[in-house]
Design an enzyme around this catalytic site. Structure first.
Site, PDB file in Angstrom:
ATOM      1  N   SER A  36      47.554  37.686  43.825  1.00  0.00           N
ATOM      2  CA  SER A  36      48.807  38.428  43.944  1.00  0.00           C
ATOM      3  C   SER A  36      48.593  39.937  43.970  1.00  0.00           C
ATOM      4  CB  SER A  36      49.747  38.050  42.795  1.00  0.00           C
ATOM      5  OG  SER A  36      49.153  38.335  41.534  1.00  0.00           O
ATOM      6  N   THR A  37      47.634  40.449  43.199  1.00  0.00           N
ATOM      7  CA  THR A  37      47.383  41.885  43.209  1.00  0.00           C
ATOM      8  C   THR A  37      46.598  42.293  44.447  1.00  0.00           C
ATOM      9  OG1 THR A  37      47.299  41.794  40.792  1.00  0.00           O
ATOM     10  CG2 THR A  37      46.567  43.827  41.830  1.00  0.00           C
ATOM     11  N   ASP A  90      39.399  43.706  44.148  1.00  0.00           N
ATOM     12  CA  ASP A  90      39.916  42.379  43.824  1.00  0.00           C
ATOM     13  C   ASP A  90      40.714  42.460  42.530  1.00  0.00           C
ATOM     14  OD1 ASP A  90      40.356  39.651  44.028  1.00  0.00           O
ATOM     15  OD2 ASP A  90      38.240  39.134  44.233  1.00  0.00           O
ATOM     16  N   GLY A  91      41.407  41.395  42.209  1.00  0.00           N
ATOM     17  CA  GLY A  91      42.137  41.305  40.958  1.00  0.00           C
ATOM     18  C   GLY A  91      41.307  40.610  39.893  1.00  0.00           C
ATOM     19  N   ALA A  92      41.908  40.394  38.732  1.00  0.00           N
ATOM     20  CA  ALA A  92      41.238  39.696  37.636  1.00  0.00           C
ATOM     21  C   ALA A  92      42.289  39.012  36.779  1.00  0.00           C
ATOM     22  CB  ALA A  92      40.410  40.661  36.794  1.00  0.00           C
ATOM     23  N   ASP A  93      41.863  37.951  36.106  1.00  0.00           N
ATOM     24  CA  ASP A  93      42.758  37.215  35.217  1.00  0.00           C
ATOM     25  C   ASP A  93      42.649  37.704  33.776  1.00  0.00           C
ATOM     26  OD1 ASP A  93      43.702  35.390  37.309  1.00  0.00           O
ATOM     27  OD2 ASP A  93      41.636  34.680  37.291  1.00  0.00           O
ATOM     28  N   GLY A 107      43.085  31.860  41.002  1.00  0.00           N
ATOM     29  CA  GLY A 107      43.572  31.676  42.366  1.00  0.00           C
ATOM     30  C   GLY A 107      42.735  30.718  43.189  1.00  0.00           C
ATOM     31  N   GLU A 113      34.748  35.077  46.138  1.00  0.00           N
ATOM     32  CA  GLU A 113      34.939  36.372  45.487  1.00  0.00           C
ATOM     33  C   GLU A 113      33.640  36.880  44.870  1.00  0.00           C
ATOM     34  OE1 GLU A 113      39.637  36.168  44.116  1.00  0.00           O
ATOM     35  OE2 GLU A 113      38.097  35.299  42.820  1.00  0.00           O
ATOM     36  N   LYS A 131      46.371  42.345  31.577  1.00  0.00           N
ATOM     37  CA  LYS A 131      45.126  41.581  31.738  1.00  0.00           C
ATOM     38  C   LYS A 131      44.053  41.972  30.725  1.00  0.00           C
ATOM     39  CE  LYS A 131      46.877  39.586  35.370  1.00  0.00           C
ATOM     40  NZ  LYS A 131      47.398  38.211  35.296  1.00  0.00           N
TER      41      LYS A 131
END
Length: 237
Positions: A36-37, A90-93, A107, A113, A131
């Site tokens: 999403s990010t 990239d994003g992160a959880d 995701g 990734e 996060k």
């Protein structure tokens, strides 16, 4: 161009994504994240390509990101043409702020990734401020990608490492398949005090392809929240 899904933290994610996308310079080879990010990053880079004439070549980390990049008009490249990348975003959880160690993969794109992140000179993480965690594993499971053959045995061995394992499934109950047609086992571990040792133990399990611990890889995190934008770099080990 491509529409972005509603998200309670969408404004913060977009704020961080726009700042990260500003790091991309003309002529760069860029890794495009998934989630999403990351969608906000791809959208902003697409805008810069169209409106500013930004010239980049990109490698996406999922089929979904590839589709969005094509819709945005971002030129794509290959590993043969660009075996190394200038930057990946990239994003992160989960993010451990003292180390910038990460959990990624909710995701379902952790393998692609990690391949892209591993060849990038800069690996920049964008996220909303929620996060941040004191220790990895506090709020989300660790995704582990396994081949379908014998996945139950791999799950049993992950249980033996202290995890509560759940194979990821779709809403219809069928097993989730990654873009590489592998499975994801979501592993709830206690908060991690030695993620390096855990990462090694997981990779010793035959049938495991990769895990969602991204350790000592991020060069910068850009997060946004009610208190504004925060930029962190790793502290010396």
């Amino acid at each position: 161009m491509s529409s972005l899904p509603p998200d309670p933290a969408a404004a913060f994610k977009q704020q961080a994504a726009i700042q990260a996308a500003a790091l991309v310079q003309d002529g760069m080879a860029v890794g495009l994240g998934t989630g999403s990010t990351a969608r906000f990053v791809v959208a902003e880079l697409g805008r810069r390509v169209r409106e500013e004439g930004l010239r980049i070549n990109a490698i996406p980390t999922s089929i979904a990101t590839r589709t969005q990049a094509q819709e945005e008009g971002i030129p794509l490249t290959t590993f043969a043409e660009h075996p190394e990348l200038d930057i990946a975003i990239d994003g992160a959880d989960e993010i451990e702020p003292t180390t910038l160690n990460l959990i990624k993969g909710l995701g379902g794109a952790l393998l692609w990734e990690k391949i892209v992140a591993s060849i990038a000179r800069q690996f920049v993480i964008v996220a909303d401020a929620s996060k941040y965690v004191d220790h990895l594993g506090m709020h989300c499971p660790l995704p582990v990608e396994v081949i379908p053959f014998g996945w139950e045995s791999a799950a049993h061995r992950l249980d033996a490492l202290g995890a509560q394992t759940t194979p990821r499934r779709l809403r219809d109950g069928s097993l989730f398949l990654t873009d590489e047609k592998n499975l994801i086992i979501d592993c709830l571990f206690p908060p991690m005090t030695n993620p390096d040792a855990l990462a090694a133990d997981i990779l010793n399990i035959v049938g495991v392809v990769e895990h969602g611990l991204f350790l000592h890889m991020a060069t910068q995190t850009i997060t946004a929240g009610p208190d504004g934008v925060k930029v962190l770099t790793p502290k010396p080990r």
